[in-house]
Scaffold this motif. Structure first.
Motif, PDB file in Angstrom:
ATOM      1  N   PRO A  60     -74.553  16.117  21.439  1.00 61.29           N
ATOM      2  CA  PRO A  60     -75.475  14.997  21.622  1.00 61.29           C
ATOM      3  C   PRO A  60     -76.100  14.595  20.270  1.00 61.29           C
ATOM      4  CG  PRO A  60     -75.827  16.651  23.308  1.00 61.29           C
ATOM      5  CD  PRO A  60     -74.889  17.248  22.301  1.00 61.29           C
ATOM      6  N   PRO A  61     -76.323  13.308  20.044  1.00 59.65           N
ATOM      7  CA  PRO A  61     -76.864  12.823  18.760  1.00 59.65           C
ATOM      8  C   PRO A  61     -78.236  13.406  18.404  1.00 59.65           C
ATOM      9  CG  PRO A  61     -76.076  10.986  20.106  1.00 59.65           C
ATOM     10  CD  PRO A  61     -75.996  12.214  20.957  1.00 59.65           C
ATOM     11  N   CYS A  62     -78.975  13.913  19.373  1.00 63.06           N
ATOM     12  CA  CYS A  62     -80.303  14.470  19.096  1.00 63.06           C
ATOM     13  C   CYS A  62     -80.234  15.619  18.090  1.00 63.06           C
ATOM     14  CB  CYS A  62     -80.990  14.914  20.377  1.00 63.06           C
ATOM     15  SG  CYS A  62     -80.060  16.128  21.348  1.00 63.06           S
ATOM     16  N   TYR A  63     -79.143  16.371  18.089  1.00 68.19           N
ATOM     17  CA  TYR A  63     -79.024  17.489  17.152  1.00 68.19           C
ATOM     18  C   TYR A  63     -78.864  16.999  15.713  1.00 68.19           C
ATOM     19  CZ  TYR A  63     -78.647  20.633  21.126  1.00 68.19           C
ATOM     20  OH  TYR A  63     -78.899  21.347  22.264  1.00 68.19           O
ATOM     21  N   MET A  64     -78.067  15.966  15.505  1.00 67.63           N
ATOM     22  CA  MET A  64     -77.902  15.434  14.153  1.00 67.63           C
ATOM     23  C   MET A  64     -79.197  14.794  13.677  1.00 67.63           C
ATOM     24  SD  MET A  64     -76.224  15.155  11.393  1.00 67.63           S
ATOM     25  CE  MET A  64     -74.564  15.669  11.806  1.00 67.63           C
ATOM     26  N   LYS A  65     -79.898  14.131  14.572  1.00 66.05           N
ATOM     27  CA  LYS A  65     -81.180  13.520  14.214  1.00 66.05           C
ATOM     28  C   LYS A  65     -82.171  14.595  13.750  1.00 66.05           C
ATOM     29  CE  LYS A  65     -84.703  10.406  16.021  1.00 66.05           C
ATOM     30  NZ  LYS A  65     -85.172   9.637  17.166  1.00 66.05           N
ATOM     31  N   ALA A  66     -82.228  15.708  14.489  1.00 64.64           N
ATOM     32  CA  ALA A  66     -83.112  16.810  14.097  1.00 64.64           C
ATOM     33  C   ALA A  66     -82.661  17.430  12.778  1.00 64.64           C
ATOM     34  CB  ALA A  66     -83.154  17.870  15.198  1.00 64.64           C
ATOM     35  N   PHE A  67     -81.353  17.627  12.629  1.00 65.64           N
ATOM     36  CA  PHE A  67     -80.837  18.192  11.384  1.00 65.64           C
ATOM     37  C   PHE A  67     -81.226  17.323  10.189  1.00 65.64           C
ATOM     38  CE2 PHE A  67     -77.745  18.275   7.997  1.00 65.64           C
ATOM     39  CZ  PHE A  67     -77.741  19.622   7.669  1.00 65.64           C
ATOM     40  N   GLU A  68     -81.059  16.025  10.319  1.00 66.78           N
ATOM     41  CA  GLU A  68     -81.390  15.112   9.226  1.00 66.78           C
ATOM     42  C   GLU A  68     -82.872  15.167   8.875  1.00 66.78           C
ATOM     43  OE1 GLU A  68     -79.753  11.505  10.829  1.00 66.78           O
ATOM     44  OE2 GLU A  68     -77.761  11.929  10.008  1.00 66.78           O
ATOM     45  N   ALA A  69     -83.744  15.283   9.875  1.00 66.33           N
ATOM     46  CA  ALA A  69     -85.184  15.389   9.614  1.00 66.33           C
ATOM     47  C   ALA A  69     -85.513  16.694   8.899  1.00 66.33           C
ATOM     48  CB  ALA A  69     -85.961  15.280  10.925  1.00 66.33           C
ATOM     49  N   ILE A  70     -84.911  17.793   9.342  1.00 61.81           N
ATOM     50  CA  ILE A  70     -85.132  19.094   8.695  1.00 61.81           C
ATOM     51  C   ILE A  70     -84.625  19.052   7.261  1.00 61.81           C
ATOM     52  CG2 ILE A  70     -84.422  21.523   8.710  1.00 61.81           C
ATOM     53  CD1 ILE A  70     -84.287  21.196  11.848  1.00 61.81           C
ATOM     54  N   ASP A  71     -83.431  18.523   7.085  1.00 64.02           N
ATOM     55  CA  ASP A  71     -82.801  18.481   5.765  1.00 64.02           C
ATOM     56  C   ASP A  71     -83.593  17.626   4.775  1.00 64.02           C
ATOM     57  OD1 ASP A  71     -80.528  19.364   4.208  1.00 64.02           O
ATOM     58  OD2 ASP A  71     -79.840  17.278   4.245  1.00 64.02           O
ATOM     59  N   ALA A  72     -84.260  16.593   5.260  1.00 57.31           N
ATOM     60  CA  ALA A  72     -85.029  15.693   4.387  1.00 57.31           C
ATOM     61  C   ALA A  72     -86.431  16.215   4.076  1.00 57.31           C
ATOM     62  CB  ALA A  72     -85.134  14.311   5.037  1.00 57.31           C
ATOM     63  N   ASP A  73     -86.884  17.236   4.787  1.00 61.75           N
ATOM     64  CA  ASP A  73     -88.255  17.743   4.655  1.00 61.75           C
ATOM     65  C   ASP A  73     -88.282  18.933   3.695  1.00 61.75           C
ATOM     66  OD1 ASP A  73     -90.766  18.929   4.964  1.00 61.75           O
ATOM     67  OD2 ASP A  73     -90.776  18.708   7.134  1.00 61.75           O
ATOM     68  N   PRO A  74     -88.974  18.827   2.567  1.00 64.66           N
ATOM     69  CA  PRO A  74     -89.001  19.940   1.611  1.00 64.66           C
ATOM     70  C   PRO A  74     -89.716  21.186   2.134  1.00 64.66           C
ATOM     71  CG  PRO A  74     -90.544  18.231   0.940  1.00 64.66           C
ATOM     72  CD  PRO A  74     -89.776  17.678   2.110  1.00 64.66           C
ATOM     73  N   ASN A  75     -90.412  21.070   3.251  1.00 68.84           N
ATOM     74  CA  ASN A  75     -91.098  22.229   3.823  1.00 68.84           C
ATOM     75  C   ASN A  75     -90.358  22.815   5.018  1.00 68.84           C
ATOM     76  OD1 ASN A  75     -93.286  22.443   2.019  1.00 68.84           O
ATOM     77  ND2 ASN A  75     -94.173  20.622   2.956  1.00 68.84           N
ATOM     78  N   ASN A  76     -89.110  22.439   5.186  1.00 74.76           N
ATOM     79  CA  ASN A  76     -88.264  22.974   6.250  1.00 74.76           C
ATOM     80  C   ASN A  76     -86.911  23.341   5.686  1.00 74.76           C
ATOM     81  OD1 ASN A  76     -88.975  23.016   9.235  1.00 74.76           O
ATOM     82  ND2 ASN A  76     -89.929  21.106   8.563  1.00 74.76           N
ATOM     83  N   GLU A  77     -86.381  24.461   6.130  1.00 73.75           N
ATOM     84  CA  GLU A  77     -85.025  24.843   5.754  1.00 73.75           C
ATOM     85  C   GLU A  77     -84.321  25.394   6.989  1.00 73.75           C
ATOM     86  OE1 GLU A  77     -84.376  27.274   2.259  1.00 73.75           O
ATOM     87  OE2 GLU A  77     -86.219  26.511   1.355  1.00 73.75           O
ATOM     88  N   LEU A  78     -83.092  24.989   7.159  1.00 65.39           N
ATOM     89  CA  LEU A  78     -82.219  25.559   8.162  1.00 65.39           C
ATOM     90  C   LEU A  78     -81.226  26.413   7.392  1.00 65.39           C
ATOM     91  CD1 LEU A  78     -81.648  25.501  11.228  1.00 65.39           C
ATOM     92  CD2 LEU A  78     -80.060  23.626  10.791  1.00 65.39           C
ATOM     93  N   VAL A  79     -81.256  27.709   7.633  1.00 68.04           N
ATOM     94  CA  VAL A  79     -80.489  28.667   6.840  1.00 68.04           C
ATOM     95  C   VAL A  79     -79.399  29.280   7.712  1.00 68.04           C
ATOM     96  CG1 VAL A  79     -80.633  30.848   5.557  1.00 68.04           C
ATOM     97  CG2 VAL A  79     -82.499  29.176   5.397  1.00 68.04           C
ATOM     98  N   VAL A  80     -78.203  29.387   7.161  1.00 70.06           N
ATOM     99  CA  VAL A  80     -77.124  30.066   7.866  1.00 70.06           C
ATOM    100  C   VAL A  80     -76.702  31.315   7.102  1.00 70.06           C
ATOM    101  CG1 VAL A  80     -76.227  28.068   9.098  1.00 70.06           C
ATOM    102  CG2 VAL A  80     -75.369  28.564   6.815  1.00 70.06           C
ATOM    103  N   ALA A  81     -76.297  32.314   7.869  1.00 70.51           N
ATOM    104  CA  ALA A  81     -75.674  33.517   7.322  1.00 70.51           C
ATOM    105  C   ALA A  81     -74.175  33.349   7.499  1.00 70.51           C
ATOM    106  CB  ALA A  81     -76.156  34.756   8.064  1.00 70.51           C
ATOM    107  N   CYS A  82     -73.430  33.658   6.458  1.00 67.50           N
ATOM    108  CA  CYS A  82     -71.980  33.492   6.503  1.00 67.50           C
ATOM    109  C   CYS A  82     -71.294  34.792   6.123  1.00 67.50           C
ATOM    110  CB  CYS A  82     -71.537  32.407   5.528  1.00 67.50           C
ATOM    111  SG  CYS A  82     -72.250  30.789   5.870  1.00 67.50           S
ATOM    112  N   GLU A  83     -70.182  35.027   6.781  1.00 69.97           N
ATOM    113  CA  GLU A  83     -69.275  36.111   6.413  1.00 69.97           C
ATOM    114  C   GLU A  83     -67.972  35.411   6.047  1.00 69.97           C
ATOM    115  OE1 GLU A  83     -69.005  40.480   8.080  1.00 69.97           O
ATOM    116  OE2 GLU A  83     -68.178  39.036   9.509  1.00 69.97           O
TER     117      GLU A  83
END
Length: 150
Positions: A36-59
């Motif tokens: 659903p587009p709501c997830y991309m909208k939230a991602f874009e808001a988080i990504d644009a906000d210097p006080n928010n980070e979405l962090v992933v762990a990768c193997e």
């Protein structure tokens, strides 16, 4: 070898899949194709906000964990900053390998880098294993949290 990085838009499907992969998450998330587009909208808001980070762990190239950290200035504690960690998940295939602890440790290191005096998080009271996990990592149940759904 586990490494951490900021999430990218192409990670979004995997992130939502992990968020939906338990009893509580499956009731509130919509892991569908397409997402659903709501997830991309939230991602874009988080990504644009210097006080928010979405962090992933990768193997390797595989995303195996995620959390969001928000940095908030407060008037209390003499104008101190806090970090709030939310949405912590590891993929079911790697649970029990210490990935969750490494995610939280990474979040704590980010909070220290930003000069935060406190790291806080919440988890649903139904997640008793998560509560024990966070307490094992040094978090203390010092406050009663309240939420209101809107």
């Amino acid at each position: 070898m586990i490494h951490f990085r900021q999430a990218a838009a192409q990670d979004l499907e995997r992130i939502v899949e992990m968020l939906a992969d338990d009893d509580l998450g499956s009731q509130r998330e919509r892991f569908e194709d397409p997402l659903p587009p709501c997830y991309m909208k939230a991602f874009e808001a988080i990504d644009a906000d210097p006080n928010n980070e979405l962090v992933v762990a990768c193997e390797g190239n595989a995303v195996i964990g995620v959390f969001q950290i928000t940095f908030t200035p407060y008037i209390t504690h003499q104008g101190g900053w806090r970090a709030t960690i939310e949405g912590v998940r590891t993929c079911s295939a790697v649970r029990g390998r210490g990935i969750g602890a490494k995610l939280i440790e990474w979040g704590i290191s980010l909070a220290k880098e930003r000069g935060c005096h406190l790291v806080q998080l919440t988890t649903d009271k139904k997640r008793t294993d998560a509560l024990r996990f966070y307490e094992r990592l040094g978090f203390q149940n010092t406050h009663e949290g309240l939420k209101m759904k809107l």
